[in-house]
Write a protein that holds these residues in place. Sequence first.
Motif, PDB file in Angstrom:
ATOM      1  N   VAL A  42      14.051  18.180  66.865  1.00 32.08           N
ATOM      2  CA  VAL A  42      13.340  17.522  65.765  1.00 32.08           C
ATOM      3  C   VAL A  42      12.489  16.371  66.299  1.00 32.08           C
ATOM      4  N   MET A  43      13.040  15.574  67.208  1.00 32.34           N
ATOM      5  CA  MET A  43      12.282  14.450  67.778  1.00 32.34           C
ATOM      6  C   MET A  43      11.086  14.955  68.586  1.00 32.34           C
ATOM      7  N   ARG A  44      11.247  16.044  69.321  1.00 34.35           N
ATOM      8  CA  ARG A  44      10.145  16.619  70.091  1.00 34.35           C
ATOM      9  C   ARG A  44       9.037  17.091  69.150  1.00 34.35           C
ATOM     10  N   THR A  45       9.418  17.725  68.046  1.00 35.37           N
ATOM     11  CA  THR A  45       8.437  18.197  67.069  1.00 35.37           C
ATOM     12  C   THR A  45       7.691  17.028  66.435  1.00 35.37           C
ATOM     13  N   ILE A  46       8.406  15.973  66.097  1.00 35.35           N
ATOM     14  CA  ILE A  46       7.771  14.788  65.499  1.00 35.35           C
ATOM     15  C   ILE A  46       6.792  14.157  66.483  1.00 35.35           C
ATOM     16  N   ARG A  47       7.171  14.072  67.779  1.00 32.80           N
ATOM     17  CA  ARG A  47       6.259  13.531  68.787  1.00 32.80           C
ATOM     18  C   ARG A  47       4.988  14.369  68.894  1.00 32.80           C
ATOM     19  N   LYS A  48       5.136  15.697  68.879  1.00 34.67           N
ATOM     20  CA  LYS A  48       3.963  16.579  68.978  1.00 34.67           C
ATOM     21  C   LYS A  48       3.045  16.403  67.774  1.00 34.67           C
ATOM     22  N   ILE A  49       3.636  16.260  66.596  1.00 29.47           N
ATOM     23  CA  ILE A  49       2.826  16.056  65.388  1.00 29.47           C
ATOM     24  C   ILE A  49       2.084  14.723  65.471  1.00 29.47           C
ATOM     25  N   ARG A  50       2.741  13.676  65.945  1.00 32.43           N
ATOM     26  CA  ARG A  50       2.084  12.370  66.097  1.00 32.43           C
ATOM     27  C   ARG A  50       0.946  12.437  67.120  1.00 32.43           C
ATOM     28  N   GLU A  51       1.200  13.114  68.247  1.00 28.52           N
ATOM     29  CA  GLU A  51       0.143  13.255  69.259  1.00 28.52           C
ATOM     30  C   GLU A  51      -1.048  14.013  68.697  1.00 28.52           C
ATOM     31  N   PHE A  52      -0.787  15.090  67.962  1.00 29.73           N
ATOM     32  CA  PHE A  52      -1.861  15.867  67.354  1.00 29.73           C
ATOM     33  C   PHE A  52      -2.649  15.007  66.366  1.00 29.73           C
ATOM     34  N   SER A  53      -1.940  14.226  65.568  1.00 31.29           N
ATOM     35  CA  SER A  53      -2.591  13.360  64.588  1.00 31.29           C
ATOM     36  C   SER A  53      -3.456  12.307  65.269  1.00 31.29           C
ATOM     37  N   GLU A  54      -2.944  11.678  66.313  1.00 29.80           N
ATOM     38  CA  GLU A  54      -3.713  10.650  67.028  1.00 29.80           C
ATOM     39  C   GLU A  54      -4.940  11.249  67.700  1.00 29.80           C
ATOM     40  N   SER A  55      -4.795  12.441  68.270  1.00 29.72           N
ATOM     41  CA  SER A  55      -5.965  13.062  68.914  1.00 29.72           C
ATOM     42  C   SER A  55      -7.008  13.462  67.868  1.00 29.72           C
ATOM     43  N   ALA A  56      -6.554  13.915  66.710  1.00 25.17           N
ATOM     44  CA  ALA A  56      -7.499  14.257  65.641  1.00 25.17           C
ATOM     45  C   ALA A  56      -8.238  13.007  65.158  1.00 25.17           C
ATOM     46  N   LYS A  57      -7.534  11.890  65.021  1.00 26.07           N
ATOM     47  CA  LYS A  57      -8.176  10.636  64.617  1.00 26.07           C
ATOM     48  C   LYS A  57      -9.201  10.189  65.659  1.00 26.07           C
ATOM     49  N   ALA A  58      -8.832  10.316  66.940  1.00 28.27           N
ATOM     50  CA  ALA A  58      -9.757   9.926  68.007  1.00 28.27           C
ATOM     51  C   ALA A  58     -10.997  10.820  67.983  1.00 28.27           C
TER      52      ALA A  58
END
Length: 142
Positions: free
Chosen positions: A33-49
């Motif tokens: 679950v923590m790995r999935t949450i990290r991947k979602i956060r990374e995806f979100s930050e890259s999309a914002k960038a």
Amino acid sequence: MFNDIGPLELVTIIVLAVLVFGPDKLPKVIQDVMRTIRKIREFSESAKADIREELGPDFKDFDFEDLNPKTFLRKQLDNDELGLKEIRNGFDLKKEMAEVTEAVQSADTPSSPPSSGGRLDMTKKPEDPEKDERPPFDADAT
């Protein structure tokens, strides 16, 4: 994210997780679950960038939190370039509702004579008895 979860709810979630997954598999599930949450956060930050990069230098200070209507309104009301505080403070809802109620009650009282632009009261019977006559019953028409 979970600001409204109290200690009792947290204990209940932990107990349910132990019962559903068991004490042996629970650490593995938590890691997944923590790995999935990290991947979602990374995806979100890259999309914002990517969005900031595509918008150009004019929107470097653009904050995605401003897209939330509550945050946008709070910032606009604090900014007060449009004079919204004066409008908000000048509008007294209780006073306006009291005036409307008083106007409706004064219009419904029978002591006030009807004005030319007034409303027609459909609940009252006509005062002229000649207008109250019914047409004769025609048995052939029915």
